[in-house]
Design an enzyme around this catalytic site. Structure first.
Site, PDB file in Angstrom:
ATOM      1  N   GLY A 161     -10.968   0.328  -8.091  1.00  0.00           N
ATOM      2  CA  GLY A 161     -12.033  -0.518  -8.627  1.00  0.00           C
ATOM      3  C   GLY A 161     -13.396   0.148  -8.579  1.00  0.00           C
ATOM      4  O   GLY A 161     -14.259  -0.132  -9.417  1.00  0.00           O
ATOM      5  N   ASP A 178     -12.489  -9.211  -4.837  1.00  0.00           N
ATOM      6  CA  ASP A 178     -11.459  -9.929  -4.071  1.00  0.00           C
ATOM      7  C   ASP A 178     -10.654  -8.870  -3.324  1.00  0.00           C
ATOM      8  O   ASP A 178      -9.510  -8.575  -3.656  1.00  0.00           O
ATOM      9  CB  ASP A 178     -10.582 -10.706  -5.074  1.00  0.00           C
ATOM     10  CG  ASP A 178      -9.456 -11.465  -4.396  1.00  0.00           C
ATOM     11  OD1 ASP A 178      -9.393 -11.480  -3.162  1.00  0.00           O
ATOM     12  OD2 ASP A 178      -8.630 -12.041  -5.136  1.00  0.00           O
TER      13      ASP A 178
HETATM   14  N1  SAM Z   1      -7.816 -12.745  -0.355  1.00  0.00           N
HETATM   15  C1  SAM Z   1      -7.706 -11.575   0.349  1.00  0.00           C
HETATM   16  C2  SAM Z   1      -8.523 -11.425   1.579  1.00  0.00           C
HETATM   17  O1  SAM Z   1      -9.711 -11.789   1.630  1.00  0.00           O
HETATM   18  O2  SAM Z   1      -7.962 -10.960   2.565  1.00  0.00           O
HETATM   19  C3  SAM Z   1      -7.713 -10.381  -0.544  1.00  0.00           C
HETATM   20  C4  SAM Z   1      -6.406 -10.339  -1.264  1.00  0.00           C
HETATM   21  S1  SAM Z   1      -6.078  -9.099  -2.418  1.00  0.00           S
HETATM   22  C5  SAM Z   1      -4.375  -8.898  -2.056  1.00  0.00           C
HETATM   23  C6  SAM Z   1      -6.855  -7.603  -1.857  1.00  0.00           C
HETATM   24  C7  SAM Z   1      -6.462  -6.409  -2.695  1.00  0.00           C
HETATM   25  O3  SAM Z   1      -7.522  -5.478  -2.761  1.00  0.00           O
HETATM   26  C8  SAM Z   1      -5.254  -5.622  -2.169  1.00  0.00           C
HETATM   27  O4  SAM Z   1      -4.138  -5.845  -2.973  1.00  0.00           O
HETATM   28  C9  SAM Z   1      -5.714  -4.152  -2.222  1.00  0.00           C
HETATM   29  O5  SAM Z   1      -4.732  -3.282  -2.697  1.00  0.00           O
HETATM   30  C10 SAM Z   1      -6.912  -4.254  -3.159  1.00  0.00           C
HETATM   31  N2  SAM Z   1      -7.883  -3.147  -3.034  1.00  0.00           N
HETATM   32  C11 SAM Z   1      -8.373  -2.583  -1.905  1.00  0.00           C
HETATM   33  N3  SAM Z   1      -9.231  -1.597  -2.209  1.00  0.00           N
HETATM   34  C12 SAM Z   1      -9.290  -1.533  -3.575  1.00  0.00           C
HETATM   35  C13 SAM Z   1     -10.007  -0.711  -4.502  1.00  0.00           C
HETATM   36  N4  SAM Z   1     -10.839   0.261  -4.091  1.00  0.00           N
HETATM   37  N5  SAM Z   1      -9.819  -0.931  -5.833  1.00  0.00           N
HETATM   38  C14 SAM Z   1      -8.987  -1.899  -6.266  1.00  0.00           C
HETATM   39  N6  SAM Z   1      -8.275  -2.694  -5.430  1.00  0.00           N
HETATM   40  C15 SAM Z   1      -8.434  -2.528  -4.103  1.00  0.00           C
END
Ligand code: SAM
Length: 297
Positions: A161, A178
């Site tokens: 992201g 998120d």
């Molecule tokens: N609701 C949750 C919380 O507050 O704990 C967050 C849930 S969601 C599953 C978080 C997601 O962020 C994960 O699936 C992870 O792979 C993704 N993530 C972490 N770093 C990221 C990045 N740099 N770019 C895109 N996605 C990312």
């Protein structure tokens, strides 16, 4: 009675000598701090794997239903996901008069996309999730959350992201971060260069919202992240929600806005099929306890 405990990342087994039957209880503990944990009884582990980015488990719990765990940290559960997803989406969406293009960074479970898709004004939703296996697991085990991932307005990009946001210029109305906790690939999502890129990626009246952890256990993070957003955006706001499975139960969101004031929301569409969000909660979520107010002053 046998008891089997699963401690976050380290699955430790503790057996208690039984009387004369082999009835067994399975417990999962997330060590939220070195001294505090969330513990619940588990029916079973539905899925467990090591992805390129993190260790993932899907547990079936008695109290919260299915639970997504990444690197030993609870991400979402069937029982309380509605609170987090409604609050990270409807507060900014109802603040903006007509959000059309929305980018979600992280959010691979799909709960945030599901809430965004409720808005008739929305033309395009881009979900940028770094880990394809989170999206796959959600499609398989969390249909309640992933149900809108195939909406024709939704585009899924498996990418970092941070890099994706840096590639955009005056592109969207709303960016929702998120993300996981600031570990691994998520570290940069809490830093000033990322917020500067978010500012550039937003249109002239755009809004940023990011989940910013627990005011009780993550005060230092909030004390550093809130001023970073404040140096980039003309207006910065902080709001709260009560989420039972997240550390301390008290969760925070930071908003950076170029134009609109969330205390005077301009949205004309108010979603009716919600269980936590309504206009009264929208207003009250910005009323902060004194110890939280002090973190963002
Ligand atoms: N609701 C949750 C919380 O507050 O704990 C967050 C849930 S969601 C599953 C978080 C997601 O962020 C994960 O699936 C992870 O792979 C993704 N993530 C972490 N770093 C990221 C990045 N740099 N770019 C895109 N996605 C990312």
């Amino acid at each position: 009675m046998w008891r089997l405990w699963l401690f976050g990342k380290n699955f430790i087994k503790i057996f208690e000598a039984g009387e004369d039957n082999l009835e067994m209880e399975l417990w999962y503990t997330e060590k939220q701090t070195p001294n505090v944990g969330l513990t619940c009884t588990v029916k079973g582990t539905l899925f467990r794997c090591k992805t390129e980015y993190q260790e993932m488990a899907v547990l079936d719990t008695f109290q919260f239903g299915r639970m997504l765990v990444l690197d030993g940290m609870v991400q979402t559960t069937i029982a309380d996901e509605f609170i987090y997803h409604e609050m990270i989406v409807h507060v900014p969406m109802c603040t903006h008069p007509s959000p059309k293009t929305v980018v979600v960074v992280g959010g691979g479970d799909g709960g945030t996309v599901r809430e965004i898709c409720k808005y008739p004004s929305v033309e395009k939703v881009i979900l940028v999730e770094i880990d394809a296996q989170v999206v796959e697991a959600s499609r398989r085990f969390f249909p309640e959350m992933s149900c809108c991932l195939d909406d024709p307005r939704v585009e899924i990009r498996i990418a970092d992201g941070i890099e994706y946001i840096h590639s955009l210029q005056s592109f969207c109305d709303l960016i929702i971060v998120d993300s996981t906790e600031p570990v691994g690939p998520a570290v940069g999502l809490f830093d000033t260069p990322f917020y500067q890129a978010v500012f550039r990626a937003l249109k002239d009246d755009g809004i940023l919202v990011a989940q910013t952890e627990s005011p009780f256990f993550n005060a230092d993070l909030i004390r550093s992240v809130f001023p970073r957003v404040k140096t980039v955006f003309p207006s910065t706001y902080f709001y709260l929600a009560a989420i039972p499975t997240y550390p301390s139960g008290l969760w925070s969101f930071t908003m950076g806005s170029k134009k609109y004031n969330p205390r005077e929301p301009e949205g004309t569409f108010i979603p009716q099929d919600t269980r936590y969000y309504w206009p009264g909660i929208h207003r009250s979520s910005f009323v902060l306890p004194k110890f939280v107010q002090e973190l963002v002053e």
